[in-house]
Write a protein that holds these residues in place. Structure first.
Motif, short mmCIF file in Angstrom:
data_model
loop_
_atom_site.label_atom_id
_atom_site.label_comp_id
_atom_site.label_asym_id
_atom_site.label_seq_id
_atom_site.Cartn_x
_atom_site.Cartn_y
_atom_site.Cartn_z
N PRO A 138 -19.93 28.46 7.86
CA PRO A 138 -21.00 28.38 6.87
C PRO A 138 -21.27 27.47 6.33
CG PRO A 138 -20.47 30.42 7.74
CD PRO A 138 -19.74 29.69 7.02
N GLN A 139 -21.50 27.30 4.94
CA GLN A 139 -22.08 26.29 3.91
C GLN A 139 -20.93 24.78 3.45
OE1 GLN A 139 -25.06 27.29 3.26
NE2 GLN A 139 -25.39 28.92 4.12
N ASN A 140 -20.30 24.48 4.39
CA ASN A 140 -19.24 23.80 3.73
C ASN A 140 -17.87 23.36 5.05
OD1 ASN A 140 -17.01 25.23 2.56
ND2 ASN A 140 -18.14 26.04 1.72
N ILE A 141 -17.72 22.20 4.59
CA ILE A 141 -15.91 21.74 5.26
C ILE A 141 -15.28 21.58 4.69
CG2 ILE A 141 -15.07 19.98 7.05
CD1 ILE A 141 -17.98 20.04 8.61
N ARG A 142 -13.93 21.75 4.73
CA ARG A 142 -12.99 21.89 3.67
C ARG A 142 -11.51 20.80 4.56
NH1 ARG A 142 -12.56 27.31 0.18
NH2 ARG A 142 -14.97 27.74 -0.21
N ILE A 143 -11.51 20.10 3.88
CA ILE A 143 -10.39 18.74 4.21
C ILE A 143 -9.41 19.27 3.48
CG2 ILE A 143 -9.93 17.12 4.77
CD1 ILE A 143 -12.59 16.08 5.37
N ARG A 144 -8.20 19.60 3.26
CA ARG A 144 -6.73 19.50 3.34
C ARG A 144 -5.55 18.32 3.84
NH1 ARG A 144 -4.23 24.51 2.78
NH2 ARG A 144 -3.31 23.69 0.35
N TRP A 145 -5.20 17.64 2.07
CA TRP A 145 -3.76 17.04 3.27
C TRP A 145 -2.84 17.36 1.91
CZ3 TRP A 145 -8.80 15.34 1.26
CH2 TRP A 145 -8.74 14.98 0.07
N THR A 146 -1.72 16.69 1.81
CA THR A 146 -0.68 16.26 1.12
C THR A 146 -0.41 15.18 0.47
OG1 THR A 146 1.31 15.56 3.13
CG2 THR A 146 0.65 18.14 2.07
N ALA A 147 -0.36 15.38 -1.05
CA ALA A 147 -0.56 13.86 -1.81
C ALA A 147 1.06 12.70 -1.36
CB ALA A 147 -0.28 14.36 -3.40
N PRO A 148 1.18 11.78 -0.97
CA PRO A 148 1.62 10.51 -0.14
C PRO A 148 2.81 9.71 -1.37
CG PRO A 148 -0.25 9.71 -0.07
CD PRO A 148 -0.62 11.29 -0.81
N THR A 149 3.51 9.18 -1.01
CA THR A 149 3.71 8.50 -2.21
C THR A 149 3.56 6.75 -1.92
OG1 THR A 149 6.08 8.60 -0.67
CG2 THR A 149 6.26 10.04 -1.68
N ASP A 150 3.99 6.72 -2.86
CA ASP A 150 4.23 5.10 -3.10
C ASP A 150 5.42 4.28 -3.28
OD1 ASP A 150 2.28 2.54 -3.21
OD2 ASP A 150 2.33 2.80 -5.52
N PRO A 151 6.20 4.07 -1.93
CA PRO A 151 7.42 3.22 -2.21
C PRO A 151 7.71 2.52 -3.25
CG PRO A 151 7.14 4.13 -0.04
CD PRO A 151 5.45 4.54 -0.61
N ALA B 149 0.84 -1.21 -0.28
CA ALA B 149 0.13 -0.04 0.21
C ALA B 149 0.76 1.26 0.30
CB ALA B 149 -0.96 -0.08 1.01
N PRO B 150 0.65 2.28 -0.72
CA PRO B 150 1.18 3.77 -0.66
C PRO B 150 0.77 4.02 1.49
CG PRO B 150 -0.67 4.23 -1.21
CD PRO B 150 -1.32 2.64 -1.42
N ASN B 151 2.07 5.12 1.16
CA ASN B 151 1.85 5.90 2.29
C ASN B 151 0.61 6.65 2.78
OD1 ASN B 151 4.51 5.03 3.09
ND2 ASN B 151 5.19 6.93 1.96
N ALA B 152 -0.02 7.06 3.78
CA ALA B 152 -1.29 7.58 4.06
C ALA B 152 -0.93 8.78 3.36
CB ALA B 152 -1.34 7.36 5.32
N PRO B 153 -2.43 9.37 3.68
CA PRO B 153 -2.54 10.94 3.18
C PRO B 153 -1.59 12.21 4.51
CG PRO B 153 -4.11 10.05 2.69
CD PRO B 153 -3.60 9.12 3.48
N GLY B 154 -0.95 12.91 4.44
CA GLY B 154 -0.09 13.87 5.05
C GLY B 154 -0.14 14.66 5.76
N SER B 155 -0.67 15.45 6.79
CA SER B 155 -0.82 16.31 6.93
C SER B 155 -1.96 17.02 7.12
CB SER B 155 0.31 17.61 6.65
OG SER B 155 1.97 17.17 6.57
N LEU B 156 -3.15 16.60 7.09
CA LEU B 156 -4.79 16.26 7.55
C LEU B 156 -5.34 18.03 7.95
CD1 LEU B 156 -4.93 13.86 5.86
CD2 LEU B 156 -7.06 13.70 7.48
N THR B 157 -5.74 18.42 7.61
CA THR B 157 -6.38 20.34 7.97
C THR B 157 -7.57 20.15 7.57
OG1 THR B 157 -5.52 21.37 6.30
CG2 THR B 157 -4.37 20.90 7.98
N VAL B 158 -8.50 20.34 8.71
CA VAL B 158 -10.45 20.32 8.12
C VAL B 158 -9.98 22.25 8.82
CG1 VAL B 158 -11.22 19.97 10.52
CG2 VAL B 158 -12.35 19.61 8.93
N SER B 159 -11.14 22.99 7.86
CA SER B 159 -11.94 24.07 8.16
C SER B 159 -13.17 24.17 8.37
CB SER B 159 -11.45 24.97 7.05
OG SER B 159 -9.94 25.28 7.29
N ARG B 160 -13.74 24.92 9.24
CA ARG B 160 -15.52 24.42 8.77
C ARG B 160 -15.71 26.22 8.26
NH1 ARG B 160 -19.11 21.21 12.85
NH2 ARG B 160 -21.09 21.61 11.75
#
Length: 260
Positions: free
Chosen positions: A148-161, A135-146
């Motif tokens: 009024p009309q949505n929730i936004r999740i950001r992460w860094t693209a992982p590598t697949d060794p 399996a690849p590495n997990a998505p990294g550095s997850l952040t979440v922002s709330r």
């Protein structure tokens, strides 16, 4: 996987898997194939044509299992074809576009081929190899922002060794991301970003500020090995949702209800 450089329409592009050493023998050869048949191209480099999955059993006919119209741009197409267990999968430009189920052929080798292609078209790169079992590495550095009309999740693209053993390998690349919310699958989308690049997913259905939401983001490679990042939870919002009519809006001059 093949990377095709197209300068004109026409020709057939074929990928094989689980093919016998005598695959082209009409009487005894066998294989699975994914075939992009005679794609047509316009002057701007957009090309389209039918992609089909076939099986050919020894002493059997060339039988179509599934088909779909596929298109690409910029005169190029990256096509992957793989067999995993009883599943056959075709990817174009990083997106899975076709699949079929058949387990009649258990072993064999990969291969590629072309038929009646124009002279100025080419298979620019061909990669064949082991099944990716890691399996690849997990998505990294997850952040979440709330909001009024949505929730936004950001992460860094992982590598697949990439590592290769005698009968298996890894490192086919991160193909897509899976999103779950409160234990319910929300969907998947293709990965088009280099490792370390920030990626954002927006949940436009998360509009209830009193609700707690728990998200899981998984990175999957082209052979469906998946690694999930730790769950991120969004707590109820402190955003004001009820208003006192005496405290907002425009008030006319003079007396009004509640004035002392």
């Amino acid at each position: 996987m093949v990377y095709e450089l197209l300068n004109a329409g026409g020709g057939d592009y074929v990928l094989y898997t689980r093919a016998s050493t005598n695959a082209q023998s009409p009487s005894t050869g066998q294989y699975y194939s994914a075939e992009w048949l005679a794609p047509s191209c316009n002057g701007s480099g957009s090309c389209s044509g039918w992609i089909s999955i076939y099986k050919k059993l020894s002493a059997g006919s060339h039988t179509q299992l599934a088909f779909v119209m596929a298109s690409t741009t910029n005169w190029t197409a990256e096509i992957r074809f793989q067999a995993i267990g009883g599943g056959l999968y075709v990817w174009m430009n990083g997106v899975m576009i076709l699949n079929a189920t058949n387990s009649e052929i258990a072993t064999g080798a990969p291969g590629v081929g072309v038929r009646t292609t124009p002279s100025n078209c080419a298979l620019e790169r061909v990669d064949v190899g082991h099944r990716d079992s890691g399996a690849p590495n997990a998505p990294g550095s997850l952040t979440v922002s709330r909001f009024p009309q949505n929730i936004r999740i950001r992460w860094t693209a992982p590598t697949d060794p990439s590592t290769i053993t005698e009968d298996a390998g890894t490192g086919s690349g991160v193909a897509q991301y899976h999103v779950w919310k409160n234990g319910i699958y929300q969907g998947s989308f293709a990965n088009g970003s280099a490792p370390g690049t920030w990626i954002e997913w927006v949940d436009t259905a998360a509009t209830d500020p009193t609700q707690t939401y728990a998200y899981q983001i998984g990175a999957a490679d082209y052979h469906f090995n998946t690694t999930y990042a730790p769950t991120v939870t969004v707590q109820p919002s402190a955003i004001l949702t009820t208003y006192d009519a005496r405290q907002v809006g425009v008030k006319t001059l003079g007396t009004y209800w509640g004035a002392g």
